[in-house]
Write a protein that holds these residues in place. Sequence first.
Motif, PDB file in Angstrom:
ATOM      1  N   MET A 184      28.911  42.850  38.604  1.00 53.32           N
ATOM      2  CA  MET A 184      27.909  43.082  39.621  1.00 53.32           C
ATOM      3  C   MET A 184      28.491  42.791  40.997  1.00 53.32           C
ATOM      4  SD  MET A 184      25.700  41.183  41.756  1.00 53.32           S
ATOM      5  CE  MET A 184      25.609  39.597  40.990  1.00 53.32           C
ATOM      6  N   ILE A 185      29.224  41.695  41.108  1.00 55.47           N
ATOM      7  CA  ILE A 185      29.817  41.340  42.400  1.00 55.47           C
ATOM      8  C   ILE A 185      30.841  42.394  42.818  1.00 55.47           C
ATOM      9  CG2 ILE A 185      31.257  39.655  43.614  1.00 55.47           C
ATOM     10  CD1 ILE A 185      29.771  37.480  41.974  1.00 55.47           C
ATOM     11  N   GLN A 186      31.678  42.813  41.890  1.00 56.73           N
ATOM     12  CA  GLN A 186      32.646  43.860  42.214  1.00 56.73           C
ATOM     13  C   GLN A 186      31.933  45.152  42.571  1.00 56.73           C
ATOM     14  OE1 GLN A 186      35.057  43.874  38.675  1.00 56.73           O
ATOM     15  NE2 GLN A 186      36.572  42.515  39.581  1.00 56.73           N
ATOM     16  N   TYR A 187      30.872  45.473  41.869  1.00 50.79           N
ATOM     17  CA  TYR A 187      30.137  46.711  42.128  1.00 50.79           C
ATOM     18  C   TYR A 187      29.529  46.704  43.532  1.00 50.79           C
ATOM     19  CZ  TYR A 187      26.918  50.598  41.621  1.00 50.79           C
ATOM     20  OH  TYR A 187      26.242  51.774  41.809  1.00 50.79           O
ATOM     21  N   PHE A 188      28.911  45.579  43.926  1.00 56.26           N
ATOM     22  CA  PHE A 188      28.287  45.492  45.247  1.00 56.26           C
ATOM     23  C   PHE A 188      29.287  45.222  46.359  1.00 56.26           C
ATOM     24  CE2 PHE A 188      24.003  44.549  43.221  1.00 56.26           C
ATOM     25  CZ  PHE A 188      23.431  45.733  43.633  1.00 56.26           C
ATOM     26  N   GLY A 189      30.490  44.747  46.011  1.00 56.01           N
ATOM     27  CA  GLY A 189      31.539  44.546  47.010  1.00 56.01           C
ATOM     28  C   GLY A 189      31.127  43.592  48.108  1.00 56.01           C
ATOM     29  N   ASN A 190      31.134  44.048  49.351  1.00 61.82           N
ATOM     30  CA  ASN A 190      30.841  43.154  50.475  1.00 61.82           C
ATOM     31  C   ASN A 190      29.350  43.108  50.833  1.00 61.82           C
ATOM     32  OD1 ASN A 190      30.505  45.623  51.675  1.00 61.82           O
ATOM     33  ND2 ASN A 190      31.915  45.259  53.373  1.00 61.82           N
ATOM     34  N   ASP A 191      28.493  43.612  49.956  1.00 64.13           N
ATOM     35  CA  ASP A 191      27.044  43.548  50.184  1.00 64.13           C
ATOM     36  C   ASP A 191      26.548  42.179  49.703  1.00 64.13           C
ATOM     37  OD1 ASP A 191      24.343  43.922  50.518  1.00 64.13           O
ATOM     38  OD2 ASP A 191      24.317  45.926  49.605  1.00 64.13           O
ATOM     39  N   VAL A 192      26.855  41.180  50.494  1.00 69.37           N
ATOM     40  CA  VAL A 192      26.593  39.788  50.114  1.00 69.37           C
ATOM     41  C   VAL A 192      25.101  39.522  49.923  1.00 69.37           C
ATOM     42  CG1 VAL A 192      26.885  37.383  50.845  1.00 69.37           C
ATOM     43  CG2 VAL A 192      28.719  39.031  51.227  1.00 69.37           C
ATOM     44  N   ARG A 193      24.265  40.164  50.713  1.00 74.19           N
ATOM     45  CA  ARG A 193      22.816  39.968  50.587  1.00 74.19           C
ATOM     46  C   ARG A 193      22.345  40.369  49.180  1.00 74.19           C
ATOM     47  NH1 ARG A 193      18.291  43.310  51.735  1.00 74.19           N
ATOM     48  NH2 ARG A 193      19.710  44.932  52.414  1.00 74.19           N
ATOM     49  N   ARG A 194      22.822  41.489  48.688  1.00 70.25           N
ATOM     50  CA  ARG A 194      22.398  41.958  47.362  1.00 70.25           C
ATOM     51  C   ARG A 194      23.014  41.107  46.248  1.00 70.25           C
ATOM     52  NH1 ARG A 194      21.730  47.545  49.283  1.00 70.25           N
ATOM     53  NH2 ARG A 194      19.589  47.491  50.037  1.00 70.25           N
ATOM     54  N   ILE A 195      24.237  40.666  46.451  1.00 71.30           N
ATOM     55  CA  ILE A 195      24.865  39.780  45.469  1.00 71.30           C
ATOM     56  C   ILE A 195      24.076  38.479  45.377  1.00 71.30           C
ATOM     57  CG2 ILE A 195      26.918  38.379  44.988  1.00 71.30           C
ATOM     58  CD1 ILE A 195      28.534  40.737  46.324  1.00 71.30           C
ATOM     59  N   ASN A 196      23.760  37.902  46.527  1.00 71.67           N
ATOM     60  CA  ASN A 196      22.991  36.652  46.528  1.00 71.67           C
ATOM     61  C   ASN A 196      21.618  36.843  45.904  1.00 71.67           C
ATOM     62  OD1 ASN A 196      24.749  34.707  47.604  1.00 71.67           O
ATOM     63  ND2 ASN A 196      24.469  35.536  49.647  1.00 71.67           N
ATOM     64  N   HIS A 197      20.970  37.955  46.180  1.00 72.75           N
ATOM     65  CA  HIS A 197      19.656  38.223  45.588  1.00 72.75           C
ATOM     66  C   HIS A 197      19.770  38.249  44.059  1.00 72.75           C
ATOM     67  CE1 HIS A 197      15.644  39.912  45.022  1.00 72.75           C
ATOM     68  NE2 HIS A 197      16.221  40.735  44.148  1.00 72.75           N
ATOM     69  N   ALA A 198      20.738  38.979  43.544  1.00 68.34           N
ATOM     70  CA  ALA A 198      20.912  39.088  42.093  1.00 68.34           C
ATOM     71  C   ALA A 198      21.190  37.725  41.463  1.00 68.34           C
ATOM     72  CB  ALA A 198      22.038  40.067  41.769  1.00 68.34           C
ATOM     73  N   LEU A 199      22.031  36.938  42.103  1.00 70.73           N
ATOM     74  CA  LEU A 199      22.352  35.620  41.549  1.00 70.73           C
ATOM     75  C   LEU A 199      21.166  34.675  41.605  1.00 70.73           C
ATOM     76  CD1 LEU A 199      26.002  35.188  42.855  1.00 70.73           C
ATOM     77  CD2 LEU A 199      25.240  35.722  40.515  1.00 70.73           C
ATOM     78  N   LYS A 200      20.337  34.780  42.639  1.00 74.10           N
ATOM     79  CA  LYS A 200      19.131  33.946  42.708  1.00 74.10           C
ATOM     80  C   LYS A 200      18.135  34.360  41.626  1.00 74.10           C
ATOM     81  CE  LYS A 200      18.721  34.530  47.246  1.00 74.10           C
ATOM     82  NZ  LYS A 200      18.139  34.495  48.601  1.00 74.10           N
TER      83      LYS A 200
ATOM     84  N   LEU B 238      21.734  42.299  36.724  1.00 74.07           N
ATOM     85  CA  LEU B 238      21.906  43.728  37.018  1.00 74.07           C
ATOM     86  C   LEU B 238      20.623  44.422  37.461  1.00 74.07           C
ATOM     87  CD1 LEU B 238      24.200  44.762  34.014  1.00 74.07           C
ATOM     88  CD2 LEU B 238      24.887  44.179  36.348  1.00 74.07           C
ATOM     89  N   HIS B 239      19.531  43.700  37.636  1.00 76.90           N
ATOM     90  CA  HIS B 239      18.234  44.359  37.821  1.00 76.90           C
ATOM     91  C   HIS B 239      18.195  45.322  39.011  1.00 76.90           C
ATOM     92  CE1 HIS B 239      17.502  41.139  40.747  1.00 76.90           C
ATOM     93  NE2 HIS B 239      16.457  41.836  41.182  1.00 76.90           N
ATOM     94  N   ASP B 240      18.927  45.056  40.065  1.00 74.11           N
ATOM     95  CA  ASP B 240      18.932  45.934  41.244  1.00 74.11           C
ATOM     96  C   ASP B 240      20.208  46.766  41.364  1.00 74.11           C
ATOM     97  OD1 ASP B 240      16.412  45.230  42.138  1.00 74.11           O
ATOM     98  OD2 ASP B 240      17.118  43.776  43.607  1.00 74.11           O
ATOM     99  N   ILE B 241      20.900  46.947  40.276  1.00 73.67           N
ATOM    100  CA  ILE B 241      22.203  47.624  40.306  1.00 73.67           C
ATOM    101  C   ILE B 241      22.089  49.079  40.778  1.00 73.67           C
ATOM    102  CG2 ILE B 241      22.311  48.477  37.907  1.00 73.67           C
ATOM    103  CD1 ILE B 241      25.119  46.506  39.668  1.00 73.67           C
ATOM    104  N   GLY B 242      20.903  49.656  40.730  1.00 73.61           N
ATOM    105  CA  GLY B 242      20.715  51.038  41.151  1.00 73.61           C
ATOM    106  C   GLY B 242      20.513  51.240  42.642  1.00 73.61           C
ATOM    107  N   ILE B 243      20.488  50.150  43.413  1.00 71.59           N
ATOM    108  CA  ILE B 243      20.186  50.276  44.842  1.00 71.59           C
ATOM    109  C   ILE B 243      21.214  51.137  45.585  1.00 71.59           C
ATOM    110  CG2 ILE B 243      20.153  48.988  47.016  1.00 71.59           C
ATOM    111  CD1 ILE B 243      18.496  46.883  45.707  1.00 71.59           C
ATOM    112  N   LYS B 244      22.484  50.895  45.359  1.00 68.85           N
ATOM    113  CA  LYS B 244      23.510  51.657  46.096  1.00 68.85           C
ATOM    114  C   LYS B 244      23.365  53.153  45.848  1.00 68.85           C
ATOM    115  CE  LYS B 244      27.847  50.540  45.837  1.00 68.85           C
ATOM    116  NZ  LYS B 244      29.173  49.990  45.553  1.00 68.85           N
TER     117      LYS B 244
END
Length: 153
Positions: free
Chosen positions: A1-17, A45-51
């Motif tokens: 998930m982190i690799q998929y979102f790359g530098n989209d830290v906001r989305r990574i943090n949301h997923a981890l929370k 992975l719940h928001d993995i479709g955002i990009k």
Amino acid sequence: MIQYFGNDVRRINHALKVYGFAKTLGELETIGGEELQVLEVAAVLHDIGIKESERKHNSSSGTYQEIEGPPIARKLLSDFQLEREFIDRVCYLIGNHHTYSKIDNRDFQILVEADLLVNIFEDNLSAQAIKLLKEKYFKTKSGISLLECMFQS
């Protein structure tokens, strides 16, 4: 998930929370085994479709996330030795996590509550909005308890 979102830290943090709350709620509600594992994977992975939603539809709306997320999740999960039923359930949760009328089990209920707990904070919702969410969507004893503890006015 982190690799998929790359530098989209906001989305990574949301997923981890969401993952952290989902795991906590799952354990407090005594979910175990594969059901807890499905919940944890779906939460990450719940928001993995955002990009892809933003790319294809110029929108990150829940409807488009539910359409675009499952194929991406299925592809990501295919790299692991997981049963088809496991992947299917994760994809069902991802593909419906904004459609609360489709909640069919504890894993789905907890995923919704975990996502709402994070969204309430991230969206800085009003006390009235929180009250309405509590009445309408929170069902687990642990979810209600965390909500009241965190957002009591």
